[in-house]
Design a protein around this motif. Structure first.
Motif, PDB file in Angstrom:
ATOM      1  N   SER A 158     -16.648  23.715  36.515  1.00  0.00           N
ATOM      2  CA  SER A 158     -17.398  24.882  36.987  1.00  0.00           C
ATOM      3  C   SER A 158     -16.853  25.363  38.335  1.00  0.00           C
ATOM      4  O   SER A 158     -16.904  26.552  38.651  1.00  0.00           O
ATOM      5  N   ALA A 159     -16.283  24.438  39.135  1.00  0.00           N
ATOM      6  CA  ALA A 159     -15.683  24.835  40.412  1.00  0.00           C
ATOM      7  C   ALA A 159     -14.410  25.654  40.183  1.00  0.00           C
ATOM      8  O   ALA A 159     -14.128  26.599  40.935  1.00  0.00           O
ATOM      9  N   THR A 160     -13.651  25.322  39.136  1.00  0.00           N
ATOM     10  CA  THR A 160     -12.432  26.102  38.856  1.00  0.00           C
ATOM     11  C   THR A 160     -12.819  27.541  38.512  1.00  0.00           C
ATOM     12  O   THR A 160     -12.192  28.488  38.991  1.00  0.00           O
ATOM     13  N   VAL A 161     -13.887  27.685  37.729  1.00  0.00           N
ATOM     14  CA  VAL A 161     -14.367  29.026  37.368  1.00  0.00           C
ATOM     15  C   VAL A 161     -14.862  29.764  38.617  1.00  0.00           C
ATOM     16  O   VAL A 161     -14.553  30.946  38.829  1.00  0.00           O
ATOM     17  N   HIS A 162     -15.597  29.051  39.464  1.00  0.00           N
ATOM     18  CA  HIS A 162     -16.157  29.653  40.680  1.00  0.00           C
ATOM     19  C   HIS A 162     -15.048  30.158  41.595  1.00  0.00           C
ATOM     20  O   HIS A 162     -15.159  31.246  42.180  1.00  0.00           O
ATOM     21  N   LEU A 163     -13.961  29.393  41.712  1.00  0.00           N
ATOM     22  CA  LEU A 163     -12.857  29.837  42.566  1.00  0.00           C
ATOM     23  C   LEU A 163     -12.215  31.099  41.998  1.00  0.00           C
ATOM     24  O   LEU A 163     -11.959  32.058  42.730  1.00  0.00           O
ATOM     25  N   VAL A 164     -11.968  31.116  40.705  1.00  0.00           N
ATOM     26  CA  VAL A 164     -11.327  32.284  40.097  1.00  0.00           C
ATOM     27  C   VAL A 164     -12.227  33.519  40.241  1.00  0.00           C
ATOM     28  O   VAL A 164     -11.774  34.610  40.549  1.00  0.00           O
ATOM     29  N   GLY A 167     -13.744  33.026  44.622  1.00  0.00           N
ATOM     30  CA  GLY A 167     -12.943  32.488  45.711  1.00  0.00           C
ATOM     31  C   GLY A 167     -13.521  31.250  46.362  1.00  0.00           C
ATOM     32  O   GLY A 167     -13.083  30.866  47.444  1.00  0.00           O
ATOM     33  N   ILE A 168     -14.524  30.627  45.729  1.00  0.00           N
ATOM     34  CA  ILE A 168     -15.156  29.432  46.305  1.00  0.00           C
ATOM     35  C   ILE A 168     -15.046  28.293  45.299  1.00  0.00           C
ATOM     36  O   ILE A 168     -15.609  28.374  44.206  1.00  0.00           O
ATOM     37  N   ALA A 169     -14.367  27.210  45.693  1.00  0.00           N
ATOM     38  CA  ALA A 169     -14.117  26.123  44.731  1.00  0.00           C
ATOM     39  C   ALA A 169     -15.224  25.073  44.762  1.00  0.00           C
ATOM     40  O   ALA A 169     -14.961  23.884  44.842  1.00  0.00           O
ATOM     41  N   THR A 170     -16.476  25.505  44.701  1.00  0.00           N
ATOM     42  CA  THR A 170     -17.590  24.555  44.601  1.00  0.00           C
ATOM     43  C   THR A 170     -18.202  24.668  43.205  1.00  0.00           C
ATOM     44  O   THR A 170     -18.196  25.738  42.600  1.00  0.00           O
ATOM     45  N   PRO A 171     -18.763  23.554  42.697  1.00  0.00           N
ATOM     46  CA  PRO A 171     -19.383  23.604  41.375  1.00  0.00           C
ATOM     47  C   PRO A 171     -20.592  24.541  41.353  1.00  0.00           C
ATOM     48  O   PRO A 171     -21.172  24.835  42.400  1.00  0.00           O
ATOM     49  N   THR A 172     -20.922  25.006  40.169  1.00  0.00           N
ATOM     50  CA  THR A 172     -22.120  25.833  39.994  1.00  0.00           C
ATOM     51  C   THR A 172     -23.057  25.123  39.014  1.00  0.00           C
ATOM     52  O   THR A 172     -22.655  24.181  38.331  1.00  0.00           O
ATOM     53  N   THR A 173     -24.289  25.596  38.969  1.00  0.00           N
ATOM     54  CA  THR A 173     -25.282  24.971  38.102  1.00  0.00           C
ATOM     55  C   THR A 173     -24.921  25.172  36.633  1.00  0.00           C
ATOM     56  O   THR A 173     -24.591  26.276  36.213  1.00  0.00           O
ATOM     57  N   THR A 174     -24.963  24.066  35.850  1.00  0.00           N
ATOM     58  CA  THR A 174     -24.786  24.166  34.393  1.00  0.00           C
ATOM     59  C   THR A 174     -26.042  23.615  33.711  1.00  0.00           C
ATOM     60  O   THR A 174     -26.639  22.685  34.249  1.00  0.00           O
ATOM     61  N   PRO A 175     -26.437  24.080  32.548  1.00  0.00           N
ATOM     62  CA  PRO A 175     -25.891  25.229  31.852  1.00  0.00           C
ATOM     63  C   PRO A 175     -26.097  26.524  32.643  1.00  0.00           C
ATOM     64  O   PRO A 175     -26.967  26.533  33.499  1.00  0.00           O
ATOM     65  N   PRO A 176     -25.315  27.571  32.324  1.00  0.00           N
ATOM     66  CA  PRO A 176     -24.329  27.631  31.245  1.00  0.00           C
ATOM     67  C   PRO A 176     -23.054  26.896  31.619  1.00  0.00           C
ATOM     68  O   PRO A 176     -22.616  26.939  32.758  1.00  0.00           O
ATOM     69  N   SER A 177     -22.456  26.224  30.623  1.00  0.00           N
ATOM     70  CA  SER A 177     -21.183  25.565  30.854  1.00  0.00           C
ATOM     71  C   SER A 177     -20.083  26.628  30.787  1.00  0.00           C
ATOM     72  O   SER A 177     -20.263  27.657  30.135  1.00  0.00           O
ATOM     73  N   PRO A 178     -18.939  26.398  31.472  1.00  0.00           N
ATOM     74  CA  PRO A 178     -17.842  27.367  31.437  1.00  0.00           C
ATOM     75  C   PRO A 178     -17.458  27.742  30.007  1.00  0.00           C
ATOM     76  O   PRO A 178     -17.052  28.870  29.740  1.00  0.00           O
ATOM     77  N   ARG A 179     -17.591  26.791  29.105  1.00  0.00           N
ATOM     78  CA  ARG A 179     -17.255  27.018  27.706  1.00  0.00           C
ATOM     79  C   ARG A 179     -18.071  28.184  27.135  1.00  0.00           C
ATOM     80  O   ARG A 179     -17.586  28.973  26.342  1.00  0.00           O
ATOM     81  N   ASP A 180     -19.344  28.281  27.530  1.00  0.00           N
ATOM     82  CA  ASP A 180     -20.192  29.363  27.038  1.00  0.00           C
ATOM     83  C   ASP A 180     -20.090  30.606  27.922  1.00  0.00           C
ATOM     84  O   ASP A 180     -20.051  31.716  27.429  1.00  0.00           O
ATOM     85  N   ARG A 181     -20.122  30.393  29.233  1.00  0.00           N
ATOM     86  CA  ARG A 181     -20.054  31.520  30.164  1.00  0.00           C
ATOM     87  C   ARG A 181     -19.267  31.089  31.386  1.00  0.00           C
ATOM     88  O   ARG A 181     -19.790  30.422  32.266  1.00  0.00           O
ATOM     89  N   GLY A 182     -17.981  31.458  31.419  1.00  0.00           N
ATOM     90  CA  GLY A 182     -17.111  31.049  32.518  1.00  0.00           C
ATOM     91  C   GLY A 182     -16.626  32.239  33.319  1.00  0.00           C
ATOM     92  O   GLY A 182     -17.428  33.055  33.769  1.00  0.00           O
ATOM     93  N   VAL A 183     -15.297  32.362  33.452  1.00  0.00           N
ATOM     94  CA  VAL A 183     -14.698  33.415  34.277  1.00  0.00           C
ATOM     95  C   VAL A 183     -15.180  34.797  33.828  1.00  0.00           C
ATOM     96  O   VAL A 183     -15.042  35.160  32.658  1.00  0.00           O
ATOM     97  N   GLY A 184     -15.763  35.560  34.744  1.00  0.00           N
ATOM     98  CA  GLY A 184     -16.237  36.907  34.435  1.00  0.00           C
ATOM     99  C   GLY A 184     -17.247  36.937  33.298  1.00  0.00           C
ATOM    100  O   GLY A 184     -17.430  37.962  32.648  1.00  0.00           O
ATOM    101  N   GLY A 185     -17.903  35.809  33.036  1.00  0.00           N
ATOM    102  CA  GLY A 185     -18.877  35.740  31.947  1.00  0.00           C
ATOM    103  C   GLY A 185     -18.264  35.404  30.600  1.00  0.00           C
ATOM    104  O   GLY A 185     -18.981  35.201  29.616  1.00  0.00           O
ATOM    105  N   ALA A 186     -16.923  35.338  30.526  1.00  0.00           N
ATOM    106  CA  ALA A 186     -16.259  35.069  29.244  1.00  0.00           C
ATOM    107  C   ALA A 186     -16.204  33.569  28.941  1.00  0.00           C
ATOM    108  O   ALA A 186     -16.196  32.743  29.854  1.00  0.00           O
ATOM    109  N   ALA A 187     -16.177  33.237  27.671  1.00  0.00           N
ATOM    110  CA  ALA A 187     -15.997  31.842  27.249  1.00  0.00           C
ATOM    111  C   ALA A 187     -14.698  31.329  27.865  1.00  0.00           C
ATOM    112  O   ALA A 187     -13.666  31.997  27.791  1.00  0.00           O
TER     113      ALA A 187
END
Ligand SMILES: Cc1cc2nc3c(=O)[nH]c(=O)nc-3n(C[C@H](O)[C@H](O)[C@H](O)COP(=O)(O)O)c2cc1C
Ligand code: SF4
Ligand code: SF4
Lengths: 391, 76
Positions: A158-164, A167-187
């Motif tokens: 989730s931190a990789t998604v947050h950085l992209v 610009g902040i490489a900290t984890p975010t609350t899951t769910p949603p997991s990046p698999r369901d909603r990641g970069v720009g909301g895309a799987a």
């Protein structure tokens, strides 16, 4: 004993394999897609970033929710302090990783690929960007490099998604997991770079690679990265790393989120993700660390707990305060000697902290500590004051 | 469709002053640092009103009521 597959070809220490050499050696990039996803399910490949999740199942899920707009993140953060295998792979076999990333993109119908690389891994960054420059126009439009801060939690998916995204490489609350909603909301498919390199070979041969990359660290004569056949006894891998440089007390299997095994039980363990899992252990990110009898395990554990506490992203109370309290109690025992109250607090706080962060950082730290207290129970119970600090 | 709900706390949002544990002590207690620990399992019907109040009154909107069967969540 060792059977290089990923590291076959020119000597990896000589640096980056050029594209022409890579293609001459292995042939062109095969096709990704549904058949490859099913092949990955069939071969049982699991992720090499630490969590060991089945790759084929993840690709299936992302492909199903992609709608042609998925994102692939190749995770080359390698924030684990003793791990070197992702760096060696990025530095010596960049085109294997790029092939794997392109196969992933084709298989999950992705419209962009992010090559997420730890900013301190300079040689890896250089090798990957040179390799990217050698790819086709289409591939260069799809893929880009994003340097990641050198922090332990920056490699969490989730931190990789947050950085992209922000610009902040900290984890975010899951769910949603990046698999369901990641970069720009895309799987979003987050996959370790070694995992992607295995895919590049599996797609070509149709069979499992049968090897794993490990980093042998600590008190061995030739610490470093090895590619071994899955199932190789741990003791054989230590011999390949030059053998123990002094008598070993215990082995830390899987890095700082891993588990301690007494040396006497360690040498026959098979280096194989599934076989270790069946024994309640994990190969994690592949770090095998030897602790010599000359070092105090309590002081060592206290040092690692202080590190893990300082690497909390300080967003979740139980992780920030809990890991700090655990590290402080370990340090008190190391510095001032055992206090039965501290031993009880370590147990109680471990139970309170586990499972109560947005990411698994606190869980990894607590598992590490509990396994240390089990393996080094007598040392924790009778630690003298003012023992020299080894951490 | 199951009508069973559980309270889920967003660990990043929660700043741990424990108002929720005052409203619903039957289901929420605080850890050593003042952050809420939710009792596992579905919330009994007679406590659903109070559970909804913790959601409404949490100063940072860190709580949600989630259908137990609808989505698996990790931890407590
Ligand atoms: C605190 C934390 C740090 C992590 N750091 C890394 C890392 O440096 N590299 C990595 O590949 N995975 C890391 N992971 C695991 C990722 O979240 C993710 O599971 C992985 O990249 C998925 O790829 P894989 O299935 O191929 O292993 C980390 C996880 C956590 C909780
Ligand atoms: S659990 Fe810890 S490391 Fe993970 S997001 Fe929360 S504070 Fe950060
Ligand atoms: S009321 Fe909200 S902020 Fe306060 S402890 Fe409960 S969940 Fe956390």
């Amino acid at each position: 004993m060792s059977a290089p597959r990923l590291l076959a070809g020119p000597d990896p220490s000589r640096g980056s394999e050029r594209r022409a050499e890579h293609v001459a050696r292995l042939g062109p990039l095969p096709k990704g897609g549904h058949a490859l996803v099913e092949l990955l399910v069939h071969t049982g490949l699991t992720g090499r970033g630490g969590a060991g999740f089945p790759v084929g199942l993840k690709w299936r899920a992302v492909a199903a929710s992609s709608h042609g707009s998925a994102v692939v993140i190749a995770n080359g953060a390698e924030g684990e302090p003793h791990s070197r295998k992702d760096r060696l792979l990025m530095t010596s076999r960049p085109h294997l990783i790029l092939d794997g990333a392109m196969l992933a993109a084709a298989s999950v119908h992705a419209k962009q690929v992010v090559l997420y690389i730890g900013e301190d891994h300079r040689a890896a960054l250089r090798s990957m960007s040179e390799a990217l420059a050698e790819r086709t126009d289409h591939e260069r439009r799809l893929m880009r490099i994003v340097p990641a801060p050198a922090r332990y939690v920056a490699g969490d998916s989730s931190a990789t998604v947050h950085l992209v995204d922000a610009g902040i490489a900290t984890p975010t609350t899951t769910p949603p997991s990046p698999r369901d909603r990641g970069v720009g909301g895309a799987a979003t498919l987050v996959q370790n770079v070694e995992t992607l390199a295995h895919v590049a070979l599996i797609a070509r041969t149709g069979t499992a690679t049968g090897t794993v990359l490990i980093t042998v660290a600590g008190s061995v004569n030739a610490p470093g990265v090895l590619e071994v056949n899955a199932g190789t006894p741990l003791g054989d891998a230590v011999q390949l790393a030059g053998g123990a440089s002094e008598p070993a007390r215990a082995v830390l299997l899987g890095g700082y989120f891993g588990q301690w095994v007494p040396a006497a039980d360690a040498w026959t363990l098979p280096i194989d993700p599934q076989a270790l899992h069946a024994r309640g252990l994990s190969l994690g990110c592949g770090v095998i660390g030897l602790l010599p009898t000359s070092r105090c395990p309590v002081c060592e554990v206290a040092g690692i707990m202080r590190y893990l506490a300082s690497e909390s992203s300080a967003q979740c109370g139980p992780c920030f305060f809990g890991l700090r309290a655990l590290a402080d109690a370990c340090t008190r025992i190391a510095d001032r000697g055992t206090d039965p109250g501290d031993l009880q607090r370590l147990q109680r706080w471990s139970a309170e902290v586990y499972g109560r962060g947005a990411c698994k950082h606190p869980d990894g730290a607590v598992m590490f500590l509990l396994s240390a207290m089990k393996t080094f129970g007598d040392d924790f119970a009778q630690h003298p004051a003012h023992l020299r600090r080894t951490a | 469709m199951s009508k069973e709900f559980e309270l889920v706390v967003d660990r990043i949002k929660c700043d741990g002053r424990g108002l929720c544990a005052e409203i619903l002590p039957e289901r929420i207690h605080l850890d050593s640092w003042g952050y809420p620990i939710m009792t596992k399992g579905p919330i009994p019907d007679h406590l659903m009103g109070l559970a909804q109040r913790t959601v409404d009154d949490c100063p940072v909107l860190a709580l949600t009521l989630r259908r137990v069967a609808a989505q698996k969540h990790r931890g407590r």
